[in-house]
Design a protein around this motif. Structure first.
Motif, short mmCIF file in Angstrom:
data_model
loop_
_atom_site.label_atom_id
_atom_site.label_comp_id
_atom_site.label_asym_id
_atom_site.label_seq_id
_atom_site.Cartn_x
_atom_site.Cartn_y
_atom_site.Cartn_z
N ALA A 163 0.70 -1.21 -0.41
CA ALA A 163 0.16 -0.44 0.12
C ALA A 163 0.80 1.41 -0.06
CB ALA A 163 -0.54 0.19 1.43
N ARG A 164 1.84 1.41 0.89
CA ARG A 164 2.50 2.34 0.91
C ARG A 164 3.34 2.52 -0.80
NH1 ARG A 164 5.01 1.51 6.34
NH2 ARG A 164 3.92 2.41 8.12
N ASP A 223 -7.27 7.26 -10.02
CA ASP A 223 -6.69 5.88 -11.02
C ASP A 223 -5.83 5.08 -10.90
OD1 ASP A 223 -8.56 7.24 -13.01
OD2 ASP A 223 -7.68 7.94 -14.49
N VAL A 224 -4.55 5.77 -10.03
CA VAL A 224 -3.58 4.65 -9.94
C VAL A 224 -4.42 3.29 -8.57
CG1 VAL A 224 -1.38 4.67 -9.04
CG2 VAL A 224 -1.45 5.85 -10.46
N LEU A 225 -4.62 4.58 -7.42
CA LEU A 225 -5.53 4.52 -6.13
C LEU A 225 -6.06 3.45 -6.62
CD1 LEU A 225 -5.13 6.79 -3.88
CD2 LEU A 225 -3.73 4.94 -3.74
N SER A 226 -6.86 3.61 -7.48
CA SER A 226 -8.91 2.34 -8.37
C SER A 226 -7.98 1.44 -8.53
CB SER A 226 -9.29 2.68 -8.50
OG SER A 226 -9.33 3.50 -10.37
N ASP A 227 -6.46 1.75 -9.22
CA ASP A 227 -6.41 0.65 -10.03
C ASP A 227 -5.94 -0.55 -8.75
OD1 ASP A 227 -7.46 1.40 -12.01
OD2 ASP A 227 -5.51 2.23 -13.62
N LEU A 228 -5.07 -0.09 -8.09
CA LEU A 228 -4.38 -0.88 -7.25
C LEU A 228 -4.75 -1.23 -6.20
CD1 LEU A 228 -0.62 0.40 -8.64
CD2 LEU A 228 -1.68 -1.83 -10.04
N GLY A 284 -7.59 -0.68 -4.86
CA GLY A 284 -8.97 -0.92 -4.79
C GLY A 284 -10.61 -1.33 -4.20
N GLY A 285 -11.47 -1.08 -3.39
CA GLY A 285 -12.23 -2.27 -2.25
C GLY A 285 -11.81 -1.08 -1.25
N PHE A 316 -9.78 -2.95 1.14
CA PHE A 316 -8.37 -1.94 1.45
C PHE A 316 -7.69 -0.75 1.61
CE2 PHE A 316 -4.37 -3.44 0.84
CZ PHE A 316 -3.51 -3.17 1.99
N GLY A 317 -8.07 -0.30 0.12
CA GLY A 317 -8.18 0.76 -0.21
C GLY A 317 -8.24 2.64 -0.01
N ALA A 318 -10.01 1.74 0.63
CA ALA A 318 -11.11 2.85 0.62
C ALA A 318 -10.52 4.56 1.39
CB ALA A 318 -12.27 1.77 1.95
N ASP A 319 -9.76 4.49 2.61
CA ASP A 319 -9.98 4.93 3.33
C ASP A 319 -8.15 6.22 2.99
OD1 ASP A 319 -9.67 7.30 4.98
OD2 ASP A 319 -8.02 5.83 7.10
N LEU A 320 -7.80 5.86 1.83
CA LEU A 320 -6.89 6.73 0.49
C LEU A 320 -6.71 7.62 0.24
CD1 LEU A 320 -4.47 3.75 -0.22
CD2 LEU A 320 -3.93 5.64 1.93
N GLU A 321 -6.63 8.93 0.37
CA GLU A 321 -7.18 10.31 -0.32
C GLU A 321 -5.78 11.08 -0.80
OE1 GLU A 321 -10.29 11.06 -0.57
OE2 GLU A 321 -10.84 9.40 0.69
N ALA A 322 -6.67 11.01 -1.76
CA ALA A 322 -5.40 12.29 -3.04
C ALA A 322 -5.62 13.52 -2.73
CB ALA A 322 -5.45 11.36 -4.31
N ASP A 323 -4.59 14.36 -2.84
CA ASP A 323 -4.45 15.92 -2.44
C ASP A 323 -3.54 16.49 -3.81
OD1 ASP A 323 -5.43 18.06 -2.71
OD2 ASP A 323 -4.76 18.20 -0.56
#
Length: 114
Positions: free
Chosen positions: A29-30, A60-65, A67-68, A70-77
């Protein structure tokens, strides 16, 4: 006589495996977060609408790699300050068993716009 040591050894082996698997997932994830911010600023540095392109690329990268759930709490800014575009991905990834705590993920990147 051999049953109790075998059960204890199997339990310890399984616990070690779960902890190592969780460590691998957190490092993954990191790495994904780092890839997302790098891709985001790379795309934004050559675009006229840097913030929109930056956010789109990171999401796009976050949802592709990751998604679901597991990565629902990761936010981009993303934001632009002068000639530099900045991107961050922050959030928490859950432990794979309820006894393990969640892990923080933070990644930042910047690039000069053209």
């Amino acid at each position: 006589m051999a049953t109790l040591p075998t059960v204890v050894a199997a339990t310890l082996a399984l616990a070690t495996f779960v902890l190592l698997a969780n460590l691998v997932l957190v490092q993954y994830a990191r790495g994904v977060a780092r890839t997302a911010v790098d891709e985001a600023v790379r795309h934004a540095s050559v675009s006229q609408s840097a913030v929109d392109v930056c956010l789109g690329a990171a999401r796009d990268v976050l949802s592709d790699l990751v998604g679901g759930s597991f990565g629902a709490d990761l936010e981009a800014d993303c934001w632009v300050d002068g000639d530099v575009v900045f991107a961050t991905v922050e959030g928490r990834v859950p432990g794979i068993v309820p006894l393990l705590s969640d892990f923080d993920v933070v990644a930042r990147s910047a690039a000069v716009t053209r």
